[in-house]
Design a protein around this motif. Structure first.
Motif, PDB file in Angstrom:
ATOM      1  N   LEU A  80       0.891  -1.193  -0.119  1.00  0.00           N
ATOM      2  CA  LEU A  80      -0.075  -0.247   0.065  1.00  0.00           C
ATOM      3  C   LEU A  80       0.715   1.222  -0.038  1.00  0.00           C
ATOM      4  N   PRO A  81       1.670   1.319   0.786  1.00  0.00           N
ATOM      5  CA  PRO A  81       2.542   2.823   0.877  1.00  0.00           C
ATOM      6  C   PRO A  81       3.272   3.081  -0.487  1.00  0.00           C
ATOM      7  N   ILE A  82       3.509   1.988  -1.389  1.00  0.00           N
ATOM      8  CA  ILE A  82       4.108   2.375  -2.644  1.00  0.00           C
ATOM      9  C   ILE A  82       2.919   2.514  -3.607  1.00  0.00           C
ATOM     10  N   VAL A  83       1.721   2.077  -3.422  1.00  0.00           N
ATOM     11  CA  VAL A  83       0.800   2.129  -4.345  1.00  0.00           C
ATOM     12  C   VAL A  83       0.126   3.862  -4.306  1.00  0.00           C
ATOM     13  N   GLU A  84       0.414   4.103  -2.801  1.00  0.00           N
ATOM     14  CA  GLU A  84      -0.112   5.617  -2.521  1.00  0.00           C
ATOM     15  C   GLU A  84       0.805   6.504  -3.252  1.00  0.00           C
ATOM     16  N   THR A  85       1.901   6.271  -3.685  1.00  0.00           N
ATOM     17  CA  THR A  85       2.826   7.354  -4.291  1.00  0.00           C
ATOM     18  C   THR A  85       2.248   7.482  -5.559  1.00  0.00           C
ATOM     19  N   THR A  86       1.517   6.723  -6.156  1.00  0.00           N
ATOM     20  CA  THR A  86       1.042   6.719  -7.691  1.00  0.00           C
ATOM     21  C   THR A  86       0.634   8.265  -8.114  1.00  0.00           C
ATOM     22  N   PRO A  87       1.107   8.830  -9.223  1.00  0.00           N
ATOM     23  CA  PRO A  87       2.092   8.155 -10.442  1.00  0.00           C
ATOM     24  C   PRO A  87       3.581   8.604  -9.746  1.00  0.00           C
ATOM     25  N   SER A  88       4.154   7.480  -9.966  1.00  0.00           N
ATOM     26  CA  SER A  88       5.635   7.823  -9.447  1.00  0.00           C
ATOM     27  C   SER A  88       6.294   6.657 -10.037  1.00  0.00           C
ATOM     28  N   VAL A  89       7.741   6.910 -10.092  1.00  0.00           N
ATOM     29  CA  VAL A  89       8.789   5.932 -10.560  1.00  0.00           C
ATOM     30  C   VAL A  89       8.791   4.460  -9.612  1.00  0.00           C
ATOM     31  N   LEU A  90       8.433   4.684  -8.220  1.00  0.00           N
ATOM     32  CA  LEU A  90       8.443   3.503  -7.296  1.00  0.00           C
ATOM     33  C   LEU A  90       7.313   2.787  -7.796  1.00  0.00           C
ATOM     34  N   HIS A  91       6.191   3.360  -8.230  1.00  0.00           N
ATOM     35  CA  HIS A  91       4.793   2.566  -8.419  1.00  0.00           C
ATOM     36  C   HIS A  91       5.114   1.829  -9.684  1.00  0.00           C
ATOM     37  N   MET A  92       5.927   2.594 -10.467  1.00  0.00           N
ATOM     38  CA  MET A  92       6.015   1.912 -11.795  1.00  0.00           C
ATOM     39  C   MET A  92       6.873   0.643 -11.773  1.00  0.00           C
ATOM     40  N   GLU A  93       7.945   0.907 -10.948  1.00  0.00           N
ATOM     41  CA  GLU A  93       8.947  -0.230 -10.651  1.00  0.00           C
ATOM     42  C   GLU A  93       8.585  -1.424 -10.087  1.00  0.00           C
ATOM     43  N   LEU A  94       7.469  -0.893  -9.155  1.00  0.00           N
ATOM     44  CA  LEU A  94       6.687  -2.055  -8.305  1.00  0.00           C
ATOM     45  C   LEU A  94       5.899  -2.910  -9.296  1.00  0.00           C
ATOM     46  N   TYR A  95       5.321  -2.255 -10.235  1.00  0.00           N
ATOM     47  CA  TYR A  95       4.204  -2.771 -11.079  1.00  0.00           C
ATOM     48  C   TYR A  95       5.089  -3.892 -12.212  1.00  0.00           C
ATOM     49  N   LYS A  96       6.169  -3.052 -12.626  1.00  0.00           N
ATOM     50  CA  LYS A  96       7.050  -4.065 -13.339  1.00  0.00           C
ATOM     51  C   LYS A  96       7.545  -5.288 -12.767  1.00  0.00           C
ATOM     52  N   THR A  97       8.067  -5.127 -11.449  1.00  0.00           N
ATOM     53  CA  THR A  97       8.523  -6.224 -10.824  1.00  0.00           C
ATOM     54  C   THR A  97       7.376  -7.128 -10.530  1.00  0.00           C
ATOM     55  N   SER A  98       6.266  -6.976 -10.141  1.00  0.00           N
ATOM     56  CA  SER A  98       5.342  -7.829  -9.943  1.00  0.00           C
ATOM     57  C   SER A  98       4.963  -8.542 -11.231  1.00  0.00           C
ATOM     58  N   ASN A  99       4.834  -8.052 -12.191  1.00  0.00           N
ATOM     59  CA  ASN A  99       4.440  -8.567 -13.343  1.00  0.00           C
ATOM     60  C   ASN A  99       5.524  -9.657 -13.976  1.00  0.00           C
ATOM     61  N   ARG A 100       6.745  -9.269 -13.684  1.00  0.00           N
ATOM     62  CA  ARG A 100       8.020 -10.216 -13.986  1.00  0.00           C
ATOM     63  C   ARG A 100       7.739 -11.501 -13.032  1.00  0.00           C
ATOM     64  N   GLU A 101       7.660 -11.188 -11.857  1.00  0.00           N
ATOM     65  CA  GLU A 101       7.769 -12.200 -10.689  1.00  0.00           C
ATOM     66  C   GLU A 101       6.510 -13.230 -11.132  1.00  0.00           C
ATOM     67  N   LEU A 102       5.350 -12.543 -11.519  1.00  0.00           N
ATOM     68  CA  LEU A 102       4.185 -13.370 -11.809  1.00  0.00           C
ATOM     69  C   LEU A 102       4.455 -14.275 -13.065  1.00  0.00           C
ATOM     70  N   ASP A 103       4.926 -13.794 -13.977  1.00  0.00           N
ATOM     71  CA  ASP A 103       5.193 -14.465 -15.208  1.00  0.00           C
ATOM     72  C   ASP A 103       6.003 -15.558 -14.932  1.00  0.00           C
ATOM     73  N   GLN A 104       7.325 -15.309 -14.344  1.00  0.00           N
ATOM     74  CA  GLN A 104       8.474 -16.462 -13.950  1.00  0.00           C
ATOM     75  C   GLN A 104       7.636 -17.369 -13.180  1.00  0.00           C
ATOM     76  N   MET A 105       6.822 -17.158 -12.095  1.00  0.00           N
ATOM     77  CA  MET A 105       6.094 -18.139 -11.107  1.00  0.00           C
ATOM     78  C   MET A 105       5.213 -19.034 -12.163  1.00  0.00           C
ATOM     79  N   ALA A 106       4.482 -18.411 -12.898  1.00  0.00           N
ATOM     80  CA  ALA A 106       3.606 -19.143 -13.849  1.00  0.00           C
ATOM     81  C   ALA A 106       4.326 -19.894 -14.732  1.00  0.00           C
ATOM     82  N   TYR A 107       5.517 -19.404 -15.310  1.00  0.00           N
ATOM     83  CA  TYR A 107       6.191 -20.439 -16.224  1.00  0.00           C
ATOM     84  C   TYR A 107       6.989 -21.569 -15.475  1.00  0.00           C
ATOM     85  N   ASP A 108       7.491 -21.275 -14.228  1.00  0.00           N
ATOM     86  CA  ASP A 108       7.964 -22.434 -13.297  1.00  0.00           C
ATOM     87  C   ASP A 108       6.712 -23.467 -13.034  1.00  0.00           C
TER      88      ASP A 108
END
Ligand code: SF4
Ligand code: SF4
Length: 299
Positions: A80-108
């Motif tokens: 939540l505290p990162i989502v609250e900063t939106t729009p921000s570079v922090l929120h963008m990086e969190l979004y990209k990281t979670s997408n990457r992690e999810l795709d990796q987990m689904a692939y694995d």
């Protein structure tokens, strides 16, 4: 008749054994996902798409991949505290990281199930190449939100987001289709959306509108897409304000916020009057750095 009865007599034992094996497989899958960092895992039998009839047939798992019998949905929380900063570079990086992690987990998980002899397939987190492609055809080939609802992870709110008891809409999702018939998770029976309209009131594009006849509101996809385009040009996508302001979720208890809703509802007006308003200092500080004010920022 007698032969039939004999066959019938044998089946319960076999069925019991298969059910036990499937239940063991389900536990293995859950453990596999939790060990790799999943916050939520749910199991949806593909029949739920047909029974509910909400998703057009072309967008159902069995159309996309006919051997599918179960869809496994994995969720990762967005703090939540990162989502609250939106729009921000922090929120963008969190979004990209979670997408990457999810795709990796689904692939694995897909490869893990294949190794165990259960043919599997995964649908990646984001099923579009560019925002231009979305503007031409603003629909995904498969909805992770609907899959998560059928997998018992939550309900769909006014904002069209999946609301979960644990994280409200601050969760990102991915889906793995498998040919294994796994015991389903019960769907969430009560609507989690309280119709507070905070999402509609705070949306900068007024893209969400309440409907008198149903919980899920009217949603102007093109207005929301316009916001995504503006933020992408400034390198601070996505918007996610509707996920930030939603009061649902145990994560609010964890972060022990007081008066958050009042703060959200007044934010636009307060910052328009005074961009340095001390009440919003922690968010506006983060937003000042690492992103462009220009509409067409280049690398
Ligand atoms: S993401 Fe932003 S623009 Fe889109 S509906 Fe939510 S608040 Fe509105
Ligand atoms: S902000 Fe309120 S109205 Fe919107 S989805 Fe959340 S609970 Fe529902």
């Amino acid at each position: 008749m007698a032969a039939r009865a004999k066959k019938f007599d044998l089946n319960p034992r076999r069925e019991k054994q298969t059910a036990k094996q499937n239940s063991n497989l389900k536990s293995l899958i859950r453990k596999f996902c939790i060990d790799r960092g999943a916050d939520l895992v749910g199991f949806a039998p593909v029949e739920r798409w047909d029974e509910a009839g909400e998703v057009p047939p072309d967008f159902r798992p069995r159309t996309i991949w006919p051997p599918a019998r179960t869809v496994i949905v994995i969720g990762l929380a967005m703090p939540l505290p990162i989502v609250e900063t939106t729009p921000s570079v922090l929120h963008m990086e969190l979004y990209k990281t979670s997408n990457r992690e999810l795709d990796q987990m689904a692939y694995d998980l897909t490869r893990y199930l294949n190794r165990l002899g259960h043919a599997s397939f995964f649908f990646p987190r984001d099923g579009y190449g560019t925002l231009k492609a979305l503007r031409e055809n603003p629909t995904a080939a498969f909805s992770h939100v609907m899959a998560a609802k059928y997998a018992g992870l939550g309900t769909i709110g006014l904002s069209h987001n999946l609301l979960t008891k644990e994280f409200g809409p601050r969760v990102r999702l991915v889906s793995v289709f498998t040919s294994a018939s796994l015991p389903p998770d019960p769907m969430v029976a009560e609507e989690l959306c309280i119709q507070c309209e905070a999402c509609a009131k705070c949306c900068p594009k007024k893209a969400i509108r309440r409907r008198p006849d149903q919980v899920v509101g009217d949603y102007d996809k093109m207005a929301c897409l316009e916001m995504a385009e503006e933020l992408t040009a400034r390198r601070c996508y996505p918007c996610g304000i509707c996920t930030k302001v939603c009061p649902i979720g145990q994560d609010r208890v964890l972060y022990k916020q007081k008066g958050a809703m009042k703060k959200y509802l007044k934010e636009t007006e307060a910052l328009a009057k005074n961009p340095d308003d001390p009440e919003y200092k922690s968010w506006s500080h983060v937003r000042k750095y690492g992103i462009s004010k220009l509409k067409n920022a280049r690398d």
